[in-house]
Design an enzyme around this catalytic site. Structure first.
Site, PDB file in Angstrom:
ATOM      1  N   SER A   1       0.502  -1.633   0.120  1.00 20.42           N
ATOM      2  CA  SER A   1       0.206  -0.628   0.303  1.00 20.42           C
ATOM      3  C   SER A   1       0.522   1.397  -0.078  1.00 20.42           C
ATOM      4  O   SER A   1       1.306   1.642  -1.023  1.00 20.42           O
ATOM      5  CB  SER A   1      -0.632  -0.110   1.237  1.00 20.42           C
TER       6      SER A   1
ATOM      7  N   ASP B   1      -9.572  -6.067  -3.901  1.00 19.44           N
ATOM      8  CA  ASP B   1      -8.482  -5.074  -3.775  1.00 19.44           C
ATOM      9  C   ASP B   1      -9.285  -3.832  -3.781  1.00 19.44           C
ATOM     10  O   ASP B   1     -10.086  -3.200  -4.332  1.00 19.44           O
ATOM     11  CB  ASP B   1      -7.293  -4.986  -4.470  1.00 19.44           C
TER      12      ASP B   1
ATOM     13  N   HIS C   1      -7.451  -6.201   0.038  1.00 18.05           N
ATOM     14  CA  HIS C   1      -5.585  -5.166   0.274  1.00 18.05           C
ATOM     15  C   HIS C   1      -5.084  -5.974   0.977  1.00 18.05           C
ATOM     16  O   HIS C   1      -4.089  -5.573   0.536  1.00 18.05           O
ATOM     17  CB  HIS C   1      -6.734  -3.731   0.643  1.00 18.05           C
TER      18      HIS C   1
END
Length: 293
Positions: free
Chosen positions: A104, A243, A270
């Site tokens: 991320s 995601d 995610h």
């Protein structure tokens, strides 16, 4: 399993927490997301190292994160300063020709590090659950939200317009959405809960903004697409079918890299590191084996 903790003193005299697990010749430095989260949700890497003794991982909490110093100074939360910090951590552990993993926001930093002059120290790059353009991310997450009940979406937008982000029902609805695209396990693993509990709001808001849907922070216009050509090393770009980052954009990012490949976890979100863990780490192992050969 061998482990060692080091507190690294930065050039600005602040301190960051780092911890090495394993003693393998394949070295991976882990960059957590957030911004302002912690290394805690990356703890599955410890079990991975147990199964792969040839691998050594180095966890670290970026400045501002829970296990490191948390100065009250928004001017510190810039990409350039974080890149210098990563370089200082690299030097503290004498890393060279190592793998840089970023998930991320950590993927943002990993891409930036690899595209810079620092990239000469890397053997491979693992960019997990991150695209190359924040505008694409903002567009996709808002589109994702539109699949919720229209009344719920309307309520969330009204609360965001008022800036009342502590609203109880708003956060309940946010939790429902996160259950679909952030981590699909019920209940969330303890490491994920701890990470969210320890989030540094100042770092998050400065870089991102008050929510995932209103990106007003310094990352609002972040776009590394024109510099991906500078990343010549082998690169794995990971994503999840569910995601909060667009899987199609993740695949496109891999194609833009000179030596990139993509893997989308079929059951992952995610945090595919938890909700599609076997597939996630299999992809990482396959990539490392290819590079090492």
């Amino acid at each position: 399993m061998p482990a060692e903790t080091r507190i690294v003193t930065l050039e600005n005299n602040y301190h960051v927490w780092t911890r090495r697990v394993g003693l393998g010749k394949v070295k991976i430095l882990l960059l957590h997301g957030g911004p302002g989260m912690t290394h805690e949700y990356l703890e599955p890497f410890t079990a991975y190292v147990k199964k792969h003794p040839e691998v050594e991982v180095i966890y670290y909490d970026q400045l501002g994160s829970y296990f490191s110093d948390q100065p009250n100074d928004p001017s510190l939360w810039t990409i350039d300063r974080f890149l210098r910090e990563i370089e200082e951590v690299r030097k503290a552990w004498h890393l060279d020709q190592f793998y840089l993993y970023g998930q991320s926001w950590g993927g943002t930093l990993a891409l930036e590090y690899a595209a810079s002059a620092y990239g000469r120290h890397l053997k491979g790059l693992i960019d997990s659950n991150m695209v190359d353009n924040y505008a694409d991310y903002a567009k996709y997450i808002n589109k994702y939200r539109e699949t919720m009940d229209p009344a719920d979406v309307k309520y969330m937008k009204e609360i965001e317009a008022k800036g009342n982000f502590d609203d109880h029902h708003y956060n309940e609805l946010l939790g429902k959405l996160y259950q679909r695209c952030i981590c699909r396990l019920k209940p969330w693993p303890d490491a994920v809960k701890r990470t969210f509990e320890h989030l540094n709001e100042q770092v998050y808001v400065t870089l991102q903004g008050p929510t995932e849907f209103t990106i007003t922070g310094l990352l609002k216009n972040w776009n590394i697409r024109d510099r991906l050509k500078n990343i010549k090393i082998p690169a794995l770009v990971l994503g999840g079918k569910y995601d909060s980052m667009n899987p199609e954009e993740i695949k496109a990012l891999a194609k833009r890299l000179p030596n990139g490949q993509a893997h989308i976890c079929p059951n992952g979100s995610h945090f595919s590191i938890f909700d599609d863990q076997k597939d996630y780490f299999s992809a990482i192992s396959k990539f490392i084996n290819e590079v090492e050969k």
